[in-house]
Scaffold this active site. Structure first.
Site, short mmCIF file in Angstrom:
data_model
loop_
_atom_site.label_atom_id
_atom_site.label_comp_id
_atom_site.label_asym_id
_atom_site.label_seq_id
_atom_site.Cartn_x
_atom_site.Cartn_y
_atom_site.Cartn_z
N LYS A 1 0.85 -1.19 0.00
CA LYS A 1 0.00 0.00 0.00
C LYS A 1 0.88 1.24 0.00
O LYS A 1 1.57 1.52 0.98
CB LYS A 1 -0.93 0.04 1.22
CG LYS A 1 -1.97 1.16 1.13
CD LYS A 1 -2.61 1.49 2.46
CE LYS A 1 -1.74 2.41 3.28
NZ LYS A 1 -1.62 3.78 2.69
N GLU B 1 10.64 0.39 9.73
CA GLU B 1 11.62 1.45 9.46
C GLU B 1 10.88 2.76 9.68
O GLU B 1 10.08 3.18 8.86
CB GLU B 1 12.16 1.34 8.04
CG GLU B 1 13.49 2.07 7.83
CD GLU B 1 13.32 3.57 7.61
OE1 GLU B 1 13.39 4.32 8.61
OE2 GLU B 1 13.13 3.97 6.46
N CYS C 1 14.03 10.67 6.58
CA CYS C 1 14.20 10.26 7.98
C CYS C 1 15.65 10.29 8.42
O CYS C 1 15.94 10.19 9.61
CB CYS C 1 13.59 8.89 8.22
SG CYS C 1 14.11 7.63 7.04
N GLU D 1 11.08 14.84 15.33
CA GLU D 1 11.48 14.84 13.93
C GLU D 1 10.76 15.97 13.20
O GLU D 1 9.54 16.09 13.27
CB GLU D 1 11.12 13.50 13.28
CG GLU D 1 11.50 13.39 11.83
CD GLU D 1 11.16 12.03 11.23
OE1 GLU D 1 11.93 11.55 10.38
OE2 GLU D 1 10.14 11.45 11.62
#
Length: 476
Positions: free
Chosen positions: A175, A248, A282, A378
């Protein structure tokens, strides 16, 4: 581009009408450019059944056959690069030329790596570990793998997901992110030219579709590249049926710059690694930690680099990056910047551009402190923060003092200091005098809230396989 996209299931476009569809927005203009299906339970069932039906044949294929299929897919990706880039840019707003140069090549290389890796899997030597009994180890695929890919690098992150899974002999239902399905669906069509029907399926949808997919009883393993929150949700849902999980997740990479580092070289590379792809990476170099002797110089140099960095629409050949992917992400980045305390100062940027789309200026913020939200969270935007550390050891402590553990770098001309730092930094990757280079042969994956499991390298194929001990009694 204005398309009504459809899922790809069992080797064909699935034109079954779904009750819901989502708008696809061009981030560079904010305009609706098409729609994609929001896959419901019936669609997910069809995709999982297709993958389940294809699994026995694909599992029984030889490593050479799987390798050849991936090599052919790599050639097709290279051949159809302009179409893939067009689809990617329509959903992301990335610069056209940079996407062609910086993503197609690595994708092709990664597919070729996994084609070779399929034929090189290792296990312990077969021998008599017990008198008169020969043991050997089989490495086998897990089964049907549900995968969820992110929107920051839609097609390349999809390759990181499906290539090792297919190389190991699994079948896949993937997906893509709700906002960026176009290029992944095109890859599925290309893959259908070289893979048996049902080996690689792509379904569209949002969070609920992903939740139903990873929790489906016909799925043997779930894998995601995404946020920490999404990873936790995947792990919880997979636990109900004891599925294997590969996560991840996010990162908040520290960049330690010590007094003896080359300021110009460090600033140039850090600015590139922090601002490329609008910081939507990331591993982005967003969190600079500098010791006193170099702090002022690195702040000035990073500010100068950011101030001359160009951002603009896809056709702007001078642009390093385009818009943020969606309105929610733009709002989040702007909110983090707006929330900095009085102790911090804006060196440059910190402004949404007065133009259509989700563009945000290259930004450098100095004087941040360890407990600031913009340091602990983040950012995932074109923002670089700089904080001061009293000495190298204090910099290491500050670097580790976040919940993430994906990537990091240390900049120094002292080899011993660099090697000590690499051992102490609690991150899945440590670069020394560099930040962000990745190669297919080396593992990518983190610790702590950044998840577990590895993308790229032989380690990822091991993650997508299981081992079986077989022992034969030879008699007396």
């Amino acid at each position: 581009m204005s398309e009504q996209l459809q899922n790809f299931i069992g080797g064909a476009t699935d034109d079954t009408q779904t009750t819901e569809r989502s708008d696809l927005i061009d981030p560079a203009t904010g305009a609706v450019i098409g729609t994609a299906p929001i896959s419901d339970t019936a669609v997910i069932d069809r995709a999982v059944r297709a993958a389940r039906a294809a699994f026995p044949q694909w599992k029984s294929s030889t490593p050479a056959e799987r390798s050849n299929a991936l090599l052919q897919l790599a050639a097709l990706v290279e051949q159809h690069a302009p179409s893939l880039v067009e689809a990617e840019v329509a959903n992301t707003g990335k610069p056209i030329q940079l996407t062609l140069e910086e993503e197609i090549g690595p994708m092709v290389d990664q597919l070729r790596f996994f084609a070779g890796a399929a034929r090189c899997m290792n296990t312990p030597a077969s021998t008599e570990y017990l008198q008169s009994h020969t043991s050997y180890v089989r490495r086998e695929p897990v089964g049907v793998v549900a995968q969820v890919a992110p929107w920051n690098y839609p097609m390349m992150m999809a390759v990181w997901k499906f290539a090792p899974a297919l190389a190991a002999g699994n079948t896949v239902v993937l997906k893509p992110a709700e906002t960026t399905p176009a290029s992944v669906l095109l890859i599925a069509e290309l893959a259908n030219q070289v893979l048996p029907a049902g080996v690689f399926n792509v379904i569209c949808g949002g969070r609920e579709t992903g939740q139903r997919l990873v929790g489906h009883p016909g799925v043997d393993m779930a894998a995601i590249t995404g946020s920490v929150r999404a990873g936790i949700d995947v792990a919880r849902r997979a636990a109900d049926t004891l599925k294997r999980v590969h996560l991840e997740l996010g990162g908040n990479a520290p960049v330690i710059v010590l007094d003896d580092a080359n300021v110009e070289k460090a600033a140039e590379d850090i600015a590139m690694a922090g601002l490329f792809n609008a910081g939507q990476d990331c591993t982005a170099a967003t969190r600079v930690i500098a010791t006193p002797g170099i702090y002022d110089d690195i702040v000035e140099a990073l500010g100068a680099k950011a101030a001359t960095t160009v951002t603009g629409p896809p056709e702007n050949t001078n642009a390093l990056y385009g818009p943020l992917n969606n309105a929610s992400q733009l709002e989040r980045v702007a909110g983090l910047v707006a929330g900095i305390g009085n102790h911090a100062s804006i060196v440059t940027g910190a402004r949404q551009q007065d133009s259509p789309g989700y563009f945000y200026d290259p930004t450098v913020i100095a004087g941040v402190q360890q407990r600031d939200e913009i340091v602990q969270q983040e950012i995932f935007g074109p923002v670089i923060t700089v904080q001061r550390a009293d000495d190298p050891q204090a910099a290491i402590v500050a670097a580790n003092d976040v919940s993430y553990g994906l990537a990091s770098s240390i900049w120094t001309n002292d080899h011993q200091t660099a090697m000590r730092g690499a051992a102490q930094l609690d991150f899945g990757c440590v670069w020394i005098n560099a930040h962000i280079p990745l190669v297919a042969e080396m593992p990518h994956g983190g610790f702590k809230d950044s998840g577990y499991g590895k993308d790229l390298s032989m380690f990822s194929i091991e993650d997508y396989s299981r081992v079986k001990h077989v022992m034969s009694n030879l008699g007396s």
